[in-house]
Design an enzyme around this catalytic site. Structure first.
Site, PDB file in Angstrom:
ATOM      1  CD  GLN A 159      -3.035  -0.614  -0.097  1.00  0.00           C
ATOM      2  OE1 GLN A 159      -3.186   0.554  -0.443  1.00  0.00           O
ATOM      3  NE2 GLN A 159      -3.662  -1.612  -0.712  1.00  0.00           N
ATOM      4  CB  SER A 160       4.248   1.954  -1.283  1.00  0.00           C
ATOM      5  OG  SER A 160       4.995   3.104  -1.603  1.00  0.00           O
ATOM      6  CG  ASN A 161       0.498   6.559   0.975  1.00  0.00           C
ATOM      7  OD1 ASN A 161      -0.618   6.193   0.641  1.00  0.00           O
ATOM      8  ND2 ASN A 161       0.883   6.596   2.236  1.00  0.00           N
TER       9      ASN A 161
END
Ligand SMILES: *Cc1c(COP(=O)(O)O)cnc(C)c1O
Length: 313
Positions: free
Chosen positions: A72-74
């Site tokens: 879920q890396s922004n």
């Protein structure tokens, strides 16, 4: 600062606002720097770093940009969004840890048609090796952006941010941000040392990496890029552990901060970074760390995508 190429990707300056209701609740002067409104994707801090990193990639003639992070890396999502704007291809090689279903940032990457590969490893060295293997196989010039965009060049985006805050006409005794890979905190701390020596920067650690070594090392490297001769000491940054049960696992305190901000200011923090960081600000206020006349600036680093895809605790 002007010797490094920079591409205009976001909308700057981002607003600085006074949090009237929260200031009243905490009995302090609390302001917010809206880097959740940087103008690409759903906003967030990585746009400032990518203005330098992607300019460097372009200058080197790269056609493909690789980066990495958790599922879920922004940062990975914003790299894909910024690359799309520039007509470059992004390939994300993400760690399998976190929510891998088509939710949150995964959904946004699906909408952008981004190539996403999950690697079942806990070691970024494996991922960087895979980038090289794939890049050579593709046979086109490629560029690797490290996790979080946190190298010395990426940090320059947050050195700039300090000058931007200064240009907005207010001074702050304290600046508070989340620290996840270190670039934001290192850039702000170096920027404050150079341009706002009266301001103390506090990094709220939301992961368990050795930030007491990472932060000054990045500050020194960024200072070297800028050609400024400064001694970085332990007085130049302040770190607090707000990680709670683990990286990307929500904490009760962090979730309470997310609710407090939503209910009193109509602003959405996220459970992975900014909620935990704001919980750290609340703790400092409760400990009496801020004097009545002091202004405190919270840097809202974004993370909206994470609100829609978090592990339950
Ligand atoms: C990446 C990120 C951070 C942490 O910034 P670093 O420069 O990696 O320490 C904070 N907040 C959000 C929302 C992020 O995506």
């Amino acid at each position: 600062m002007n010797t490094y190429p920079k591409i205009n990707l976001g909308i700057f300056p981002t607003p600085v606002q006074r949090l009237d209701n929260i200031s009243k609740l905490l009995g302090c002067e609390i302001y917010i720097k809206r880097d959740d409104l940087t103008g690409v994707g759903l906003g967030g801090n990585k746009v400032r770093k990518l203005e330098y990193l992607l300019a460097d990639a372009k200058q080197q003639g790269a056609e493909v940009v690789f980066t990495t992070g958790g599922a879920q890396s922004n940062h990975a999502m914003l790299t894909a969004a910024c690359a799309a704007k520039l007509g470059m291809k992004a390939i994300l090689i993400l760690k399998k840890r976190g929510v891998t279903e088509c939710l949150g940032n995964q959904l946004l990457e699906h909408l952008m048609g981004t190539e996403v590969i999950f690697m079942d490893t806990d070691d970024y060295a494996d991922i960087y090796a895979e980038m090289d293997r794939m890049g050579q196989q593709l046979g086109v010039p490629y560029y690797r952006i490290p996790c979080g965009g946190s190298n010395a060049l990426g940090c320059l985006g947050y050195v700039d941010c300090v000058r931007e805050i200064q240009s907005q006409g207010m001074t702050f005794s304290h600046i508070i941000c989340a620290e996840g890979s270190g670039g934001t905190m290192a850039g702000l701390s170096l920027g404050a040392k150079l341009f706002m020596p009266e301001t103390k920067v506090h990094g709220m650690m939301v992961d368990t990496d050795p930030f007491d070594r990472i932060t000054p090392a990045l500050m020194r490297e960024a200072a070297k890029l800028l050609g400024v001769d400064v001694q970085i000491t332990a007085d130049d940054f302040d770190l607090r552990d707000m990680c709670g049960p683990g990286y990307a696992i929500p904490s009760e305190e962090g979730n309470a901060a997310v609710s407090l901000m939503a209910q009193n200011e109509g602003i959405f923090l996220d459970p992975v970074y900014t909620g935990k960081a704001f919980a750290g600000l609340i703790r400092m206020a409760e400990e009496g760390a801020f004097k009545a006349h002091e202004r405190v600036l919270f840097v809202h680093t974004g993370g909206a995508g994470g609100l829609f895809a978090v592990l339950k605790n």
